[in-house]
Design a protein around this motif. Sequence first.
Motif, short mmCIF file in Angstrom:
data_model
loop_
_atom_site.label_atom_id
_atom_site.label_comp_id
_atom_site.label_asym_id
_atom_site.label_seq_id
_atom_site.Cartn_x
_atom_site.Cartn_y
_atom_site.Cartn_z
N TRP A 1 33.93 27.35 42.40
CA TRP A 1 34.35 26.58 41.23
C TRP A 1 35.75 26.98 40.78
CZ3 TRP A 1 36.15 27.27 36.36
CH2 TRP A 1 36.10 26.17 35.49
N ALA A 2 36.03 28.27 40.76
CA ALA A 2 37.24 28.78 40.11
C ALA A 2 38.49 28.71 40.96
CB ALA A 2 37.01 30.23 39.67
N GLN A 3 38.37 28.92 42.26
CA GLN A 3 39.56 29.06 43.10
C GLN A 3 40.54 27.89 42.98
OE1 GLN A 3 40.39 31.86 44.85
NE2 GLN A 3 42.34 30.85 45.15
N PRO A 4 40.10 26.65 43.15
CA PRO A 4 41.06 25.54 43.07
C PRO A 4 41.54 25.26 41.65
CG PRO A 4 38.85 24.69 43.35
CD PRO A 4 38.75 26.18 43.52
N ARG A 5 40.81 25.72 40.66
CA ARG A 5 41.17 25.45 39.27
C ARG A 5 42.09 26.52 38.69
NH1 ARG A 5 36.03 23.40 40.14
NH2 ARG A 5 35.58 21.39 39.13
N LEU A 6 41.89 27.78 39.08
CA LEU A 6 42.63 28.89 38.47
C LEU A 6 43.51 29.66 39.44
CD1 LEU A 6 39.82 30.47 36.22
CD2 LEU A 6 41.36 28.58 35.70
N GLY A 7 43.16 29.65 40.72
CA GLY A 7 43.84 30.52 41.67
C GLY A 7 45.34 30.32 41.75
N HIS A 8 45.82 29.09 41.55
CA HIS A 8 47.24 28.78 41.73
C HIS A 8 48.07 28.99 40.46
CE1 HIS A 8 45.58 25.28 39.74
NE2 HIS A 8 46.81 24.88 39.44
N LEU A 9 47.43 29.28 39.34
CA LEU A 9 48.15 29.34 38.07
C LEU A 9 49.10 30.54 38.02
CD1 LEU A 9 45.26 28.53 35.55
CD2 LEU A 9 46.95 26.96 36.52
N VAL A 10 50.22 30.37 37.31
CA VAL A 10 51.19 31.46 37.16
C VAL A 10 50.99 32.19 35.84
CG1 VAL A 10 52.89 30.38 38.66
CG2 VAL A 10 52.91 29.86 36.22
N HIS A 11 49.96 31.83 35.11
CA HIS A 11 49.58 32.55 33.89
C HIS A 11 48.07 32.82 33.98
CE1 HIS A 11 48.75 28.28 33.06
NE2 HIS A 11 47.72 28.74 32.36
N GLU A 12 47.59 33.76 33.19
CA GLU A 12 46.16 34.08 33.21
C GLU A 12 45.38 33.12 32.32
OE1 GLU A 12 44.72 37.99 32.66
OE2 GLU A 12 46.14 38.92 34.05
N GLU A 13 44.21 32.73 32.79
CA GLU A 13 43.25 31.97 31.99
C GLU A 13 41.87 32.55 32.20
OE1 GLU A 13 45.22 27.47 31.91
OE2 GLU A 13 43.16 27.75 32.55
N MET A 14 41.05 32.53 31.14
CA MET A 14 39.65 32.92 31.27
C MET A 14 38.78 31.72 30.93
SD MET A 14 37.42 35.96 29.42
CE MET A 14 38.10 37.22 30.51
N HIS A 15 37.78 31.48 31.78
CA HIS A 15 36.83 30.39 31.57
C HIS A 15 35.41 30.93 31.59
CE1 HIS A 15 39.56 26.79 32.40
NE2 HIS A 15 40.34 27.84 32.55
N LEU A 16 34.54 30.22 30.90
CA LEU A 16 33.11 30.55 30.90
C LEU A 16 32.36 29.42 31.59
CD1 LEU A 16 30.86 31.96 28.16
CD2 LEU A 16 30.37 29.65 28.98
N LEU A 17 31.46 29.79 32.49
CA LEU A 17 30.54 28.83 33.11
C LEU A 17 29.18 28.99 32.45
CD1 LEU A 17 31.33 29.06 36.94
CD2 LEU A 17 32.44 27.68 35.18
N ALA A 18 28.68 27.93 31.85
CA ALA A 18 27.38 27.97 31.17
C ALA A 18 26.27 27.58 32.15
CB ALA A 18 27.39 27.01 29.99
N LEU A 19 25.18 28.35 32.11
CA LEU A 19 24.08 28.14 33.05
C LEU A 19 22.76 27.93 32.31
CD1 LEU A 19 24.95 31.09 35.45
CD2 LEU A 19 25.76 28.73 35.58
N SER A 20 21.88 27.18 32.93
CA SER A 20 20.53 27.00 32.39
C SER A 20 19.67 28.20 32.78
CB SER A 20 19.91 25.72 32.96
OG SER A 20 19.59 25.90 34.34
N GLY A 21 18.43 28.18 32.35
CA GLY A 21 17.52 29.26 32.70
C GLY A 21 17.23 29.35 34.18
N GLN A 22 17.46 28.24 34.91
CA GLN A 22 17.27 28.21 36.37
C GLN A 22 18.60 28.35 37.11
OE1 GLN A 22 15.83 25.66 34.32
NE2 GLN A 22 14.10 27.08 34.17
#
Length: 214
Positions: free
Chosen positions: A95-116
Amino acid sequence: MADPLETPPTDIQQLSTASLIDLLLGRPGVAAHLLESLGNLASLARLSPLALTERFALTHEEATRILAALQLGHRRFVEAADVTSIASCLDVVTWAQPRLGHLVHEEMHLLALSGQSHFRGARMIARGGLHALAVRTSDILRAGLELAASGFALIHNHPSGNPDPSAEDIELTLRVKEAGDQVGLLFVDHVIVTASGRFSSFVANQWATESAQK
């Protein structure tokens, strides 16, 4: 050599990167100078239309056309990287590599998950500079609760290319994990990604153990 502007559409996949850019602009010879100066498409994509017009004598329309094409390609890459569940750190990286890997600044994201462990949604928690970002534990927990998560994974990028966690990364992760337990949010992992594809995982790489040994 055949003129790329006269190349049949069925042969587009065979064209060089420079020829594709020339085809996009409708005039030959421009792309060679662009790529020679910048080195690759990633560097080209980081420039603004204004920077392209000033450095390479492009019109604003031409510069915008190039960047729009690059953005379309990036979005296709992102669409292909969607996940439906998180079973391991590799799913987080997908999920993260294509969205964040190329950025020249830092970003933090949260992935929300269900009980399963099904993917419920994502939210950006913080945006920083080249080497750091400021984030509060309460911001992370609030995002998880607002997304009705049962569990969550954290991701951020290191523009430096080094995926190793800093002391601050480890401290934040341990603090968030403990706070999540107190409010009923299961901490799943914290993953750091880089442009090269190298990554580090709190769970897989045992950050807490390494920190205790230092």
